[in-house]
Design a protein around this motif. Structure first.
Motif, mmCIF file in Angstrom:
data_model
loop_
_atom_site.group_PDB
_atom_site.id
_atom_site.type_symbol
_atom_site.label_atom_id
_atom_site.label_comp_id
_atom_site.label_asym_id
_atom_site.label_seq_id
_atom_site.Cartn_x
_atom_site.Cartn_y
_atom_site.Cartn_z
ATOM 1 N N UNK A 54 0.828 -1.201 0.000
ATOM 2 C CA UNK A 54 0.000 0.000 0.000
ATOM 3 C C UNK A 54 0.862 1.250 0.000
ATOM 4 N N UNK A 55 0.404 2.272 -0.690
ATOM 5 C CA UNK A 55 0.973 3.608 -0.602
ATOM 6 C C UNK A 55 -0.138 4.495 -0.065
ATOM 7 N N UNK A 56 0.069 5.051 1.124
ATOM 8 C CA UNK A 56 -0.934 5.909 1.755
ATOM 9 C C UNK A 56 -0.306 7.282 1.944
ATOM 10 N N UNK A 57 -0.995 8.316 1.463
ATOM 11 C CA UNK A 57 -0.487 9.681 1.628
ATOM 12 C C UNK A 57 -1.656 10.625 1.861
ATOM 13 N N UNK A 58 -1.362 11.762 2.478
ATOM 14 C CA UNK A 58 -2.370 12.789 2.694
ATOM 15 C C UNK A 58 -1.756 14.116 2.274
ATOM 16 N N UNK A 59 -2.486 14.845 1.424
ATOM 17 C CA UNK A 59 -1.996 16.114 0.914
ATOM 18 C C UNK A 59 -3.182 17.003 0.568
ATOM 19 N N UNK A 60 -3.170 18.218 1.066
ATOM 20 C CA UNK A 60 -4.208 19.216 0.782
ATOM 21 C C UNK A 60 -5.612 18.692 1.079
ATOM 22 N N UNK A 61 -5.742 17.979 2.185
ATOM 23 C CA UNK A 61 -7.044 17.484 2.609
ATOM 24 C C UNK A 61 -7.528 16.253 1.865
ATOM 25 N N UNK A 62 -6.686 15.626 1.069
ATOM 26 C CA UNK A 62 -7.059 14.434 0.316
ATOM 27 C C UNK A 62 -6.194 13.253 0.764
ATOM 28 N N UNK A 70 -12.214 -11.973 -8.743
ATOM 29 C CA UNK A 70 -11.272 -11.371 -7.813
ATOM 30 C C UNK A 70 -10.477 -10.311 -8.545
ATOM 31 N N UNK A 71 -10.476 -9.076 -8.006
ATOM 32 C CA UNK A 71 -9.757 -7.974 -8.641
ATOM 33 C C UNK A 71 -8.262 -8.193 -8.549
ATOM 34 N N UNK A 72 -7.564 -7.918 -9.631
ATOM 35 C CA UNK A 72 -6.105 -7.925 -9.657
ATOM 36 C C UNK A 72 -5.662 -6.741 -10.499
ATOM 37 N N UNK A 73 -4.597 -6.083 -10.062
ATOM 38 C CA UNK A 73 -4.068 -4.942 -10.804
ATOM 39 C C UNK A 73 -3.869 -3.739 -9.904
ATOM 40 N N UNK A 74 -3.584 -2.604 -10.544
ATOM 41 C CA UNK A 74 -3.347 -1.366 -9.799
ATOM 42 C C UNK A 74 -4.671 -0.747 -9.382
ATOM 43 N N UNK A 75 -4.634 -0.090 -8.229
ATOM 44 C CA UNK A 75 -5.831 0.595 -7.737
ATOM 45 C C UNK A 75 -5.416 1.908 -7.090
ATOM 46 N N UNK A 76 -6.395 2.812 -7.001
ATOM 47 C CA UNK A 76 -6.174 4.106 -6.355
ATOM 48 C C UNK A 76 -7.512 4.618 -5.861
ATOM 49 N N UNK A 85 -4.958 9.603 -0.052
ATOM 50 C CA UNK A 85 -4.830 8.735 -1.219
ATOM 51 C C UNK A 85 -4.319 7.372 -0.782
ATOM 52 N N UNK A 86 -5.024 6.337 -1.220
ATOM 53 C CA UNK A 86 -4.634 4.950 -0.951
ATOM 54 C C UNK A 86 -4.440 4.295 -2.313
ATOM 55 N N UNK A 87 -3.230 3.802 -2.564
ATOM 56 C CA UNK A 87 -2.973 3.165 -3.852
ATOM 57 C C UNK A 87 -2.092 1.942 -3.643
ATOM 58 N N UNK A 88 -1.997 1.144 -4.687
ATOM 59 C CA UNK A 88 -1.180 -0.053 -4.632
ATOM 60 C C UNK A 88 -1.471 -0.952 -5.805
ATOM 61 N N UNK A 89 -1.013 -2.173 -5.685
ATOM 62 C CA UNK A 89 -1.250 -3.156 -6.736
ATOM 63 C C UNK A 89 -1.474 -4.517 -6.096
ATOM 64 N N UNK A 90 -2.501 -5.187 -6.552
ATOM 65 C CA UNK A 90 -2.802 -6.525 -6.055
ATOM 66 C C UNK A 90 -2.483 -7.514 -7.166
ATOM 67 N N UNK A 91 -1.604 -8.467 -6.852
ATOM 68 C CA UNK A 91 -1.153 -9.450 -7.841
ATOM 69 C C UNK A 91 -2.275 -10.425 -8.181
ATOM 70 N N UNK A 92 -2.233 -10.923 -9.399
ATOM 71 C CA UNK A 92 -3.230 -11.911 -9.806
ATOM 72 C C UNK A 92 -2.823 -13.276 -9.265
ATOM 73 N N UNK A 93 -3.801 -14.119 -9.094
ATOM 74 C CA UNK A 93 -3.530 -15.480 -8.625
ATOM 75 C C UNK A 93 -3.346 -16.387 -9.828
#
Length: 149
Positions: free
Chosen positions: A66-74, A102-108, A76-84
């Motif tokens: 996971x990449x979690x950040x907060x900037x200017x009141x927003x 089952x979802x696999x891939x990048x998300x934000x 953001x949660x992003x990352x990538x889930x590998x496929x099985x």
């Protein structure tokens, strides 16, 4: 005698129209900037007197995914889930997938934080498939008891 004739109940027609309008608008909650029905990961957002609590349901991931950040009141949660990749029994080669739920891939996901959120007081931890993010509230926005004399 009325000049207008409605073949069905007028209120059911209004309900039908409201459902159609909701489908056109997509039903987006105003606080979620990047979200739609079926978006991964699913979120629950709530608040206590001291913090805003976000629970991100993302089974099958690792904490460092996971990449979690907060900037200017927003937030953001992003990352990538590998496929099985499931190997076929005994052959050693991967099974060709023809249906996948089952979802696999990048998300934000981007969440607009309320004004009382304190970006310097954010904690995140991942346990049992749930990423829990706690954003503290500014001291000035917390409820205070006032003694009556």
């Amino acid at each position: 005698m009325s000049e207008f004739f409605f073949g069905t109940d007028l209120f059911s027609e209004f309900d039908r129209l409201q459902r159609q309008m909701a489908n056109l608008a997509g039903g987006f909650p105003s606080s979620l900037r990047a979200g739609r029905t079926g978006t991964f990961p699913l979120l629950n957002i709530g608040a206590t007197d001291d913090s805003i609590e976000i629970v991100v349901f993302a089974p099958g991931m690792q904490a460092d995914g996971f990449d979690v950040s907060i900037d200017k009141g927003m937030l953001t949660i992003s990352g990538e889930r590998a496929s099985l990749e499931v190997p076929a029994e005994g052959s050693g080669e991967a099974t060709r997938v023809y249906a996948q739920e089952r979802f696999a891939g990048k998300f934000r996901r981007v969440i607009e934080m309320p004004q009382q959120a304190d970006p310097d007081n954010v904690k995140a931890r991942y346990v049992n498939g749930c990423l829990t993010i706690s954003v503290g509230k500014r001291e000035a926005s917390r409820p205070k008891a006032i003694a009556v004399q």
